[in-house]
Design a protein around this motif. Structure first.
Motif, PDB file in Angstrom:
ATOM      1  N   THR A 168       5.117   8.689  -1.316  1.00 58.14           N
ATOM      2  CA  THR A 168       4.381   7.441  -1.070  1.00 58.14           C
ATOM      3  C   THR A 168       4.962   6.320  -1.926  1.00 58.14           C
ATOM      4  O   THR A 168       5.112   5.185  -1.468  1.00 58.14           O
ATOM      5  CB  THR A 168       2.878   7.639  -1.381  1.00 58.14           C
ATOM      6  OG1 THR A 168       2.428   8.783  -0.664  1.00 58.14           O
ATOM      7  CG2 THR A 168       2.072   6.422  -0.986  1.00 58.14           C
ATOM      8  N   LYS A 169       5.325   6.672  -3.149  1.00 57.97           N
ATOM      9  CA  LYS A 169       5.925   5.664  -4.032  1.00 57.97           C
ATOM     10  C   LYS A 169       7.241   5.147  -3.431  1.00 57.97           C
ATOM     11  O   LYS A 169       7.471   3.937  -3.381  1.00 57.97           O
ATOM     12  CB  LYS A 169       6.172   6.263  -5.419  1.00 57.97           C
ATOM     13  CG  LYS A 169       6.631   5.241  -6.414  1.00 57.97           C
ATOM     14  CD  LYS A 169       6.786   5.819  -7.804  1.00 57.97           C
ATOM     15  CE  LYS A 169       7.180   4.706  -8.762  1.00 57.97           C
ATOM     16  NZ  LYS A 169       7.815   5.192  -9.960  1.00 57.97           N
ATOM     17  N   THR A 208       0.396   8.649  -5.550  1.00 57.92           N
ATOM     18  CA  THR A 208       1.432   9.583  -5.115  1.00 57.92           C
ATOM     19  C   THR A 208       1.373  10.826  -5.995  1.00 57.92           C
ATOM     20  O   THR A 208       1.054  10.725  -7.183  1.00 57.92           O
ATOM     21  CB  THR A 208       2.822   8.910  -5.189  1.00 57.92           C
ATOM     22  OG1 THR A 208       3.791   9.705  -4.510  1.00 57.92           O
ATOM     23  CG2 THR A 208       3.278   8.675  -6.627  1.00 57.92           C
ATOM     24  N   TYR A 233      -0.934   1.970  -4.517  1.00 58.08           N
ATOM     25  CA  TYR A 233      -0.567   3.295  -4.008  1.00 58.08           C
ATOM     26  C   TYR A 233      -0.936   4.393  -5.004  1.00 58.08           C
ATOM     27  O   TYR A 233      -1.073   4.148  -6.210  1.00 58.08           O
ATOM     28  CB  TYR A 233       0.945   3.367  -3.706  1.00 58.08           C
ATOM     29  CG  TYR A 233       1.784   3.393  -4.963  1.00 58.08           C
ATOM     30  CD1 TYR A 233       2.140   2.226  -5.609  1.00 58.08           C
ATOM     31  CD2 TYR A 233       2.164   4.617  -5.538  1.00 58.08           C
ATOM     32  CE1 TYR A 233       2.875   2.249  -6.793  1.00 58.08           C
ATOM     33  CE2 TYR A 233       2.900   4.650  -6.725  1.00 58.08           C
ATOM     34  CZ  TYR A 233       3.244   3.465  -7.338  1.00 58.08           C
ATOM     35  OH  TYR A 233       3.954   3.503  -8.509  1.00 58.08           O
ATOM     36  N   ASP A 254       0.339   0.926  -9.263  1.00 62.51           N
ATOM     37  CA  ASP A 254      -0.098   2.321  -9.256  1.00 62.51           C
ATOM     38  C   ASP A 254      -1.609   2.317  -9.483  1.00 62.51           C
ATOM     39  O   ASP A 254      -2.093   1.797 -10.490  1.00 62.51           O
ATOM     40  CB  ASP A 254       0.616   3.083 -10.387  1.00 62.51           C
ATOM     41  CG  ASP A 254       0.269   4.567 -10.390  1.00 62.51           C
ATOM     42  OD1 ASP A 254      -0.806   4.942  -9.872  1.00 62.51           O
ATOM     43  OD2 ASP A 254       1.077   5.347 -10.920  1.00 62.51           O
ATOM     44  N   ALA A 296      -2.105   2.329   0.061  1.00 61.58           N
ATOM     45  CA  ALA A 296      -1.283   3.436   0.544  1.00 61.58           C
ATOM     46  C   ALA A 296      -1.706   4.731  -0.126  1.00 61.58           C
ATOM     47  O   ALA A 296      -1.973   4.757  -1.329  1.00 61.58           O
ATOM     48  CB  ALA A 296       0.192   3.164   0.243  1.00 61.58           C
ATOM     49  N   CYS A 322       6.556   2.873  -0.518  1.00 60.76           N
ATOM     50  CA  CYS A 322       5.968   1.602  -0.957  1.00 60.76           C
ATOM     51  C   CYS A 322       6.993   0.715  -1.662  1.00 60.76           C
ATOM     52  O   CYS A 322       6.954  -0.512  -1.534  1.00 60.76           O
ATOM     53  CB  CYS A 322       4.760   1.856  -1.853  1.00 60.76           C
ATOM     54  SG  CYS A 322       3.347   2.489  -0.944  1.00 60.76           S
TER      55      CYS A 322
END
Ligand SMILES: Cc1cc2nc3c(=O)[nH]c(=O)nc-3n(C[C@H](O)[C@H](O)[C@H](O)COP(=O)(O)O)c2cc1C
Length: 163
Positions: free
Chosen positions: A14-15, A9, A7, A31, A49, A18
């Motif tokens: 988003t974090k 962010t 992901y 990350d 993501a 997720c």
């Protein structure tokens, strides 16, 4: 099956999404900023993501890592999680997540989801009446976690390699 969720962010939405998804399916969070080729290589199933920014573009931390995704997703099952905001961006809702597609030509994409109550005018992430993956408006949808629950139920057999 080992599952990695990659992901990016900017503001943390988003974090958060997720982290919740990872908890539900026992996935490892990565990350993208700190991801190398070996990270993409080590998972059986990859979930990517990203939030949309600009005019429906993928969040920029993904840019230099997309070639690694291409190499690391070859022949693997991959799902896309798109994060956006329907109130402020109804013309390009979730659209940035299609920027993954050119890098997933050798992957088996799964996880399409229903439009189910979203209000918007256009989304590049919508194909043949369904979103290409899981679509979440973390800020503007108080039920976003329930959408994750539903998606996990629908896709568990694929994630666990039951068919
Ligand atoms: C400048 C800007 C542009 C944005 N553009 C879009 C967009 O085109 N489509 C969309 O669905 N959301 C768009 N958004 C909303 C973000 O994707 C949303 O706020 C998201 O939750 C941010 O995720 P993050 O907290 O993980 O960074 C935009 C937000 C900002 C601040």
């Amino acid at each position: 099956m080992s599952v990695g969720i990659f992901y990016t962010t900017t503001k943390g939405h988003t974090k958060s999404a997720c982290e919740y998804l990872a908890g539900k399916i026992g996935a490892q969070l990565v990350d993208v900023k700190s991801a190398g080729a070996e990270d993409f290589a080590k998972f059986d199933v990859i979930i990517v993501a990203a939030p949309s920014y600009g005019d429906g573009e993928i969040q920029s931390d993904w840019a230099e890592k997309l070639p690694l995704l291409k190499a690391g997703s070859k022949g693997k099952k991959v799902a896309i999680v798109a994060i956006g905001n329907q109130a402020n961006h109804p013309q390009t809702l979730f659209s940035g997540a299609v920027d993954f597609l050119p890098y997933l030509k050798d992957a088996q994409i799964f996880g399409a989801s229903d439009v189910d109550g979203y209000k918007f005018n256009h989304s590049a992430f919508l194909v043949n009446g369904k979103f290409i993956g899981l679509a979440l408006d973390v800020k503007g949808d108080e039920n976003y976690a329930k959408r994750i629950d539903k998606w996990v139920e629908e896709n568990k057999p694929t994630i666990l390699n039951l068919f």
